[in-house]
Design a protein around this motif. Structure first.
Motif, PDB file in Angstrom:
ATOM      1  N   THR A 101      48.403  38.221  37.328  1.00  9.79           N
ATOM      2  CA  THR A 101      48.536  39.366  38.230  1.00  9.79           C
ATOM      3  C   THR A 101      50.002  39.635  38.563  1.00  9.79           C
ATOM      4  O   THR A 101      50.458  40.784  38.524  1.00  9.79           O
ATOM      5  N   GLU A 102      50.753  38.580  38.878  1.00  8.66           N
ATOM      6  CA  GLU A 102      52.169  38.745  39.206  1.00  8.66           C
ATOM      7  C   GLU A 102      52.953  39.267  38.012  1.00  8.66           C
ATOM      8  O   GLU A 102      53.848  40.099  38.162  1.00  8.66           O
ATOM      9  N   SER A 103      52.623  38.773  36.822  1.00  8.31           N
ATOM     10  CA  SER A 103      53.306  39.241  35.613  1.00  8.31           C
ATOM     11  C   SER A 103      53.057  40.727  35.383  1.00  8.31           C
ATOM     12  O   SER A 103      53.973  41.472  35.026  1.00  8.31           O
ATOM     13  N   LEU A 104      51.824  41.157  35.583  1.00 10.37           N
ATOM     14  CA  LEU A 104      51.498  42.571  35.419  1.00 10.37           C
ATOM     15  C   LEU A 104      52.259  43.425  36.424  1.00 10.37           C
ATOM     16  O   LEU A 104      52.815  44.473  36.079  1.00 10.37           O
ATOM     17  N   ARG A 105      52.295  42.979  37.657  1.00  9.35           N
ATOM     18  CA  ARG A 105      53.039  43.718  38.679  1.00  9.35           C
ATOM     19  C   ARG A 105      54.520  43.806  38.331  1.00  9.35           C
ATOM     20  O   ARG A 105      55.156  44.851  38.501  1.00  9.35           O
ATOM     21  N   ASN A 106      55.083  42.691  37.855  1.00  5.39           N
ATOM     22  CA  ASN A 106      56.503  42.668  37.520  1.00  5.39           C
ATOM     23  C   ASN A 106      56.848  43.607  36.375  1.00  5.39           C
ATOM     24  O   ASN A 106      58.008  44.011  36.223  1.00  5.39           O
ATOM     25  N   GLN A 107      55.837  43.948  35.571  1.00  2.50           N
ATOM     26  CA  GLN A 107      56.040  44.906  34.495  1.00  2.50           C
ATOM     27  C   GLN A 107      55.889  46.351  34.970  1.00  2.50           C
ATOM     28  O   GLN A 107      56.021  47.284  34.193  1.00  2.50           O
ATOM     29  N   GLY A 108      55.619  46.516  36.263  1.00  2.00           N
ATOM     30  CA  GLY A 108      55.521  47.853  36.832  1.00  2.00           C
ATOM     31  C   GLY A 108      54.133  48.444  36.841  1.00  2.00           C
ATOM     32  O   GLY A 108      53.958  49.626  37.147  1.00  2.00           O
ATOM     33  N   TYR A 109      53.103  47.629  36.546  1.00  4.73           N
ATOM     34  CA  TYR A 109      51.738  48.130  36.529  1.00  4.73           C
ATOM     35  C   TYR A 109      51.123  48.075  37.936  1.00  4.73           C
ATOM     36  O   TYR A 109      51.467  47.208  38.745  1.00  4.73           O
ATOM     37  N   HIS A 110      50.216  48.986  38.183  1.00  3.12           N
ATOM     38  CA  HIS A 110      49.460  48.980  39.441  1.00  3.12           C
ATOM     39  C   HIS A 110      48.204  48.146  39.219  1.00  3.12           C
ATOM     40  O   HIS A 110      47.315  48.516  38.442  1.00  3.12           O
ATOM     41  N   VAL A 111      48.143  46.999  39.882  1.00  2.00           N
ATOM     42  CA  VAL A 111      47.058  46.041  39.670  1.00  2.00           C
ATOM     43  C   VAL A 111      46.111  46.073  40.861  1.00  2.00           C
ATOM     44  O   VAL A 111      46.539  45.985  42.021  1.00  2.00           O
ATOM     45  N   THR A 112      44.830  46.212  40.589  1.00  2.00           N
ATOM     46  CA  THR A 112      43.814  46.182  41.633  1.00  2.00           C
ATOM     47  C   THR A 112      42.661  45.296  41.179  1.00  2.00           C
ATOM     48  O   THR A 112      42.545  44.952  39.999  1.00  2.00           O
ATOM     49  N   THR A 113      41.824  44.928  42.120  1.00  2.98           N
ATOM     50  CA  THR A 113      40.643  44.124  41.816  1.00  2.98           C
ATOM     51  C   THR A 113      39.411  45.019  41.884  1.00  2.98           C
ATOM     52  O   THR A 113      39.119  45.609  42.918  1.00  2.98           O
ATOM     53  N   LYS A 114      38.698  45.110  40.772  1.00  2.00           N
ATOM     54  CA  LYS A 114      37.492  45.936  40.740  1.00  2.00           C
ATOM     55  C   LYS A 114      36.362  45.265  41.504  1.00  2.00           C
ATOM     56  O   LYS A 114      35.643  45.905  42.268  1.00  2.00           O
ATOM     57  N   SER A 115      36.206  43.975  41.286  1.00  2.00           N
ATOM     58  CA  SER A 115      35.147  43.235  41.966  1.00  2.00           C
ATOM     59  C   SER A 115      35.563  41.783  42.083  1.00  2.00           C
ATOM     60  O   SER A 115      36.323  41.272  41.264  1.00  2.00           O
ATOM     61  N   CYS A 116      35.074  41.133  43.137  1.00  3.52           N
ATOM     62  CA  CYS A 116      35.409  39.735  43.392  1.00  3.52           C
ATOM     63  C   CYS A 116      34.191  39.046  43.999  1.00  3.52           C
ATOM     64  O   CYS A 116      33.548  39.594  44.897  1.00  3.52           O
ATOM     65  N   TYR A 117      33.893  37.870  43.491  1.00  2.00           N
ATOM     66  CA  TYR A 117      32.774  37.097  44.022  1.00  2.00           C
ATOM     67  C   TYR A 117      33.230  35.651  44.186  1.00  2.00           C
ATOM     68  O   TYR A 117      33.767  35.044  43.246  1.00  2.00           O
ATOM     69  N   ILE A 118      33.044  35.107  45.388  1.00  2.00           N
ATOM     70  CA  ILE A 118      33.456  33.742  45.684  1.00  2.00           C
ATOM     71  C   ILE A 118      32.226  32.938  46.095  1.00  2.00           C
ATOM     72  O   ILE A 118      31.474  33.357  46.974  1.00  2.00           O
ATOM     73  N   ASP A 119      32.027  31.795  45.455  1.00  4.36           N
ATOM     74  CA  ASP A 119      30.914  30.933  45.825  1.00  4.36           C
ATOM     75  C   ASP A 119      31.329  29.470  45.709  1.00  4.36           C
ATOM     76  O   ASP A 119      32.472  29.158  45.337  1.00  4.36           O
ATOM     77  N   LYS A 120      30.415  28.571  46.050  1.00 10.05           N
ATOM     78  CA  LYS A 120      30.653  27.135  45.935  1.00 10.05           C
ATOM     79  C   LYS A 120      29.663  26.547  44.940  1.00 10.05           C
ATOM     80  O   LYS A 120      28.500  26.953  44.892  1.00 10.05           O
ATOM     81  N   LEU A 121      30.137  25.590  44.158  1.00  9.13           N
ATOM     82  CA  LEU A 121      29.250  24.938  43.200  1.00  9.13           C
ATOM     83  C   LEU A 121      29.884  23.652  42.702  1.00  9.13           C
ATOM     84  O   LEU A 121      31.101  23.442  42.830  1.00  9.13           O
ATOM     85  N   VAL A 122      29.050  22.805  42.115  1.00  5.24           N
ATOM     86  CA  VAL A 122      29.542  21.653  41.369  1.00  5.24           C
ATOM     87  C   VAL A 122      29.840  22.158  39.956  1.00  5.24           C
ATOM     88  O   VAL A 122      28.932  22.639  39.271  1.00  5.24           O
ATOM     89  N   PRO A 123      31.085  22.094  39.512  1.00  4.19           N
ATOM     90  CA  PRO A 123      31.429  22.693  38.222  1.00  4.19           C
ATOM     91  C   PRO A 123      30.955  21.851  37.052  1.00  4.19           C
ATOM     92  O   PRO A 123      30.518  20.696  37.213  1.00  4.19           O
ATOM     93  N   GLU A 124      31.073  22.404  35.873  1.00  3.43           N
ATOM     94  CA  GLU A 124      30.734  21.665  34.659  1.00  3.43           C
ATOM     95  C   GLU A 124      31.737  20.532  34.446  1.00  3.43           C
ATOM     96  O   GLU A 124      32.849  20.526  34.989  1.00  3.43           O
ATOM     97  N   SER A 125      31.335  19.591  33.631  1.00  4.10           N
ATOM     98  CA  SER A 125      32.104  18.364  33.438  1.00  4.10           C
ATOM     99  C   SER A 125      33.578  18.598  33.063  1.00  4.10           C
ATOM    100  O   SER A 125      34.461  17.929  33.619  1.00  4.10           O
ATOM    101  N   PRO A 126      33.899  19.522  32.142  1.00  6.47           N
ATOM    102  CA  PRO A 126      35.316  19.706  31.794  1.00  6.47           C
ATOM    103  C   PRO A 126      36.178  20.110  32.991  1.00  6.47           C
ATOM    104  O   PRO A 126      37.324  19.654  33.114  1.00  6.47           O
ATOM    105  N   ILE A 127      35.622  20.943  33.884  1.00  2.00           N
ATOM    106  CA  ILE A 127      36.365  21.356  35.075  1.00  2.00           C
ATOM    107  C   ILE A 127      36.514  20.179  36.030  1.00  2.00           C
ATOM    108  O   ILE A 127      37.583  19.956  36.620  1.00  2.00           O
TER     109      ILE A 127
END
Length: 239
Positions: free
Chosen positions: A84-110
């Motif tokens: 996101t910061e890189s895109l902004r630094n290039q002069g682009y207008h960055v927005t978030t279309k959708s965001c979802y935050i939850d809690k979980l036990v992640p998969e083994s690699p994570i």
């Protein structure tokens, strides 16, 4: 009501530029050829070219032709910065279309990347980022729950996650471990990013560490390959 012919030509050429049919630093066909291709007048072509030039897609070079400009955002991996910061630094207008935050036990690699114990929870942040109103990437981030207590209850108003974590939770990202690979967009990714299934994506996977070398965040970013590039400078050859 039908849109003006020059807007139709503008949209068609812009789409071809974004899809690399007309790749960056190449020259568009000459005006007579464009007139034949799109079945419109020279005036219509010139209006479309003017709009494309104003939006930074092309550069009209007198006596040389019309060059397609390189609009790929560049991320310098010699420094710690987010997509996101890189895109902004290039002069682009960055927005978030959708965001979802939850809690979980992640998969083994994570879990392994974050050094978590069995059944330890993470906060997962899923976002679709837009550049100039167009979807460019799908972001998924995993953070140990004990580092961001209550984050899943936050109003999802942030665009840059690193900035939010630094301001809200006093994160200090001191180092990262990043892997970059390529993959073809599956059906779901293609629907979200408005491309055809199989479209090439860059996959950026990163683990962030604090100053004590403790892992504090794992990121996975799937980004359109025709809109992004990576910049890496190295001091010498490792034989």
């Amino acid at each position: 009501m039908a849109q003006p012919a020059y807007l139709d030509v503008y949209n068609q050429i812009k789409d071809k530029i974004l899809q690399d049919v007309y790749p960056a630093l190449s020259f568009l066909p000459i005006e007579p050829e464009l007139e034949r291709t799109y079945q419109v007048s020279r005036t219509t072509i010139r209006k479309a070219m003017k709009l494309l030039a104003e939006e930074g897609f092309i550069e009209i070079r007198q006596g040389r032709g019309t060059m397609v400009l390189d609009r790929k955002a560049s991320q310098n991996f010699n420094y710690i910065t987010s997509v996101t910061e890189s895109l902004r630094n290039q002069g682009y207008h960055v927005t978030t279309k959708s965001c979802y935050i939850d809690k979980l036990v992640p998969e083994s690699p994570i879990m392994q990347k974050l050094n978590l114990k069995e059944n330890q929870m993470t906060v997962r942040v899923q976002r679709v980022q837009l550049v100039d109103g167009q979807p460019i990437c799908i972001m998924t981030n995993y953070i140990p729950e004990d580092l961001v207590s209550g984050m899943e209850k936050e109003k999802h108003t942030f665009t840059g996650l690193y900035e939010f974590l630094e301001e809200k939770y006093n994160f200090i990202i001191d180092s990262t471990d990043t892997t970059i690979s390529a993959a073809a967009a599956d059906f779901s990714e293609a629907q979200i990013l408005n491309v055809d299934p199989g479209f090439p994506l860059l996959i950026i996977q990163r683990t962030c560490y604090d100053s004590y070398k403790r892992p504090i965040c794992v990121d996975k970013v799937r980004i359109l390959s025709n809109r992004y590039k990576v910049q890496i400078t190295t001091p010498g050859r490792n034989k």
